[in-house]
Design an enzyme around this catalytic site. Structure first.
Site, PDB file in Angstrom:
ATOM      1  CG  ASP A 142      36.989  34.060  40.921  1.00  0.00           C
ATOM      2  OD1 ASP A 142      37.098  34.971  41.337  1.00  0.00           O
ATOM      3  OD2 ASP A 142      35.418  33.257  40.295  1.00  0.00           O
ATOM      4  CG  ASP A 169      36.936  37.844  41.622  1.00  0.00           C
ATOM      5  OD1 ASP A 169      36.580  38.905  42.245  1.00  0.00           O
ATOM      6  OD2 ASP A 169      35.619  37.775  40.420  1.00  0.00           O
ATOM      7  CG  ASP A 194      33.497  33.581  43.949  1.00  0.00           C
ATOM      8  OD1 ASP A 194      34.057  34.198  44.902  1.00  0.00           O
ATOM      9  OD2 ASP A 194      33.783  34.254  43.320  1.00  0.00           O
ATOM     10  NE  ARG A 203      32.913  39.569  48.220  1.00  0.00           N
ATOM     11  CZ  ARG A 203      33.022  39.937  47.298  1.00  0.00           C
ATOM     12  NH1 ARG A 203      33.231  39.314  46.319  1.00  0.00           N
ATOM     13  NH2 ARG A 203      32.247  41.606  47.251  1.00  0.00           N
TER      14      ARG A 203
END
Length: 442
Positions: free
Chosen positions: A220, A259, A263, A315
């Protein structure tokens, strides 16, 4: 209808003016001594979940010797890394720091990370479904891929310790190719930086991910894991020179080298994400990374406000377990990557209010929300703008979703009330938000 990827995972409102809502206040003592010093600013009282508990002050109380300017990866890693005494520290990034750069300044290529005989050409030839079938990759070449990935991880991962403010010196401050991790830390501020292109040289093929298999990557741009009281503000997140729209396809699936952009996982709690620009990533942000991680219950309390979610695929965010307040954000929904914006996952408690959804490329209002195993989503005051119409109209996000996906219908029960809210602005005031977000505007 777009194909969706299969699942992976006010006790009292504080009323402030709209101007105050756009800029965090320094603590009273800081106002006296650092009136324009963004390095000393702290998250204001009532500004989202990050202001709860002990609040988020980062390194604002740092002594002079604990204010460090960094311009290389080695300086950055040494300055922000966890340390035993957890003294407050301020780390100021000067210019661009590239994670894929050796200490002598030379570039490190994907081939330089490869070990044990790994090559992409051999990997693709060996595990092509026409040759290998649809079983999971295994054997020496898959082991070499994982070992090569570990070599890259050691180079590009940078961990941030507690009581830290990491801030860009100006609008040229950028961390590229770096997997920044706020891991098991407390009281961290990340501001005024561009976080770009934390690419994985060694994506793994998973033939059982989705209907036709997928390539999955490891890094990430930022991962917040097991951490409490974090403020992520006025940053830009993007893919730099490797936008997802230009990545190749292998085995019929995009060779995904990224990714997430941001997150928040593994029992992290009390986080405010504000005034950031998130740009053109497929899987952008996840809250809680597994349906089976029930230890996340009671955690993952997060506020997203005044962000521009720009051309993301999915997302934005997708939520499991957490109490998440998403308000006054601007969504630009466009492009071939798009699948959905708000994901209601297992035991999610998502409140979405006064957001603007700017719809392009034939995307409909029913495609804004998707139910990933949730039960309810509270949505009020949201609006859509359809391409070419030039005006907003109110939208019932849940009703639109339920009409499109009747077999995955969501309820609207409200189980909690957002407490830490400076001011929810009228939805019309959000239209101009994209001009006020991202790095370089503090």
């Amino acid at each position: 209808m777009r194909r969706l990827a299969l699942p992976l995972t006010l006790t009292m409102a504080v009323a402030l003016t709209a101007t105050a809502a756009t800029t965090a206040h320094a603590a009273p003592a800081d106002r006296d001594h650092h009136p324009r010093d963004i390095t000393r600013q702290v998250l204001a009282d009532g500004d989202g979940w990050g202001s709860a508990g002990d609040g988020t002050t980062g390194g604002s109380a740092a002594a002079g010797e604990d204010v460090v300017h960094v311009a290389t990866l080695e300086e950055l890693r040494a300055a922000v890394g966890p340390r035993d005494d957890d003294r407050p520290r301020i780390v100021v990034v000067e210019g661009l720091i590239d994670g894929n750069t050796a200490p002598d300044g030379s570039a490190i290529s994907c081939a330089d990370y490869a070990v044990d005989g790994y090559t992409q050409e051999d990997y693709l030839a060996t595990y092509h479904p026409d040759v290998w079938g649809w079983d999971d990759p295994e054997g020496p070449l898959e082991e070499a891929r994982a070992a090569s990935q570990d070599v890259q991880a050691e180079q590009i991962r940078v961990d941030v310790g507690s009581n830290t403010t990491l801030v860009g010196a100006d609008d040229d401050s950028e961390l590229t190719g770096i997997n920044l991790r706020v891991n098991d830390a407390e009281n961290v501020i990340l501001r005024n930086l561009t976080f770009s292109d934390a690419y994985d040289c060694f994506p793994g093929w998973d033939p059982k991910d989705g209907n036709t298999g997928n390539w999955n990557s490891e890094y990430d741009n930022i991962e917040i894991s097991g951490s409490t009281n974090v403020w992520v503000d006025h940053n830009t997140f993007d893919d730099g020179e490797n936008p997802g729209s230009e990545l190749p396809e292998y085995f019929g699936s995009k060779y995904e080298m990224h990714d997430a952009l941001l997150d928040i996982v593994r029992e992290s709690d009390l986080v405010t994400v504000s005034y950031n620009h998130f740009v053109e990533r497929d899987k952008a942000m996840i809250v809680g990374n597994s349906d089976g991680r029930t230890t996340d219950r009671g955690h993952l309390r997060i506020t997203y406000h005044h962000n521009h979610f720009d051309g993301l695929g999915q997302r934005a965010p997708r939520v499991r377990f957490g109490q998440v307040h998403v308000y006054n954000n601007h969504y630009t929904l466009a492009g071939d990557l798009y699948q959905y914006a708000l994901g209601a996952g297992k035991e999610s408690q998502l409140v979405a209010e006064n957001n603007v959804f700017d719809l392009h490329d034939g995307i409909g209002a029913g495609e804004i929300v998707y139910n990933w195993g949730g039960t309810d989503l509270v949505a009020r005051g949201n609006a859509v703008m359809y391409e070419g119409r030039g005006r907003m109209s109110t939208v019932d996000l849940v009703a639109e979703h339920n009409e499109l996906y009747p077999d995955r219908a969501l309820g609207t029960e409200q189980t909690w009330t957002p407490e830490y809210v400076q001011r929810v602005q009228p939805v019309w005031a959000v239209r101009g938000l994209p001009r006020r977000v991202g790095a370089g505007l503090l």
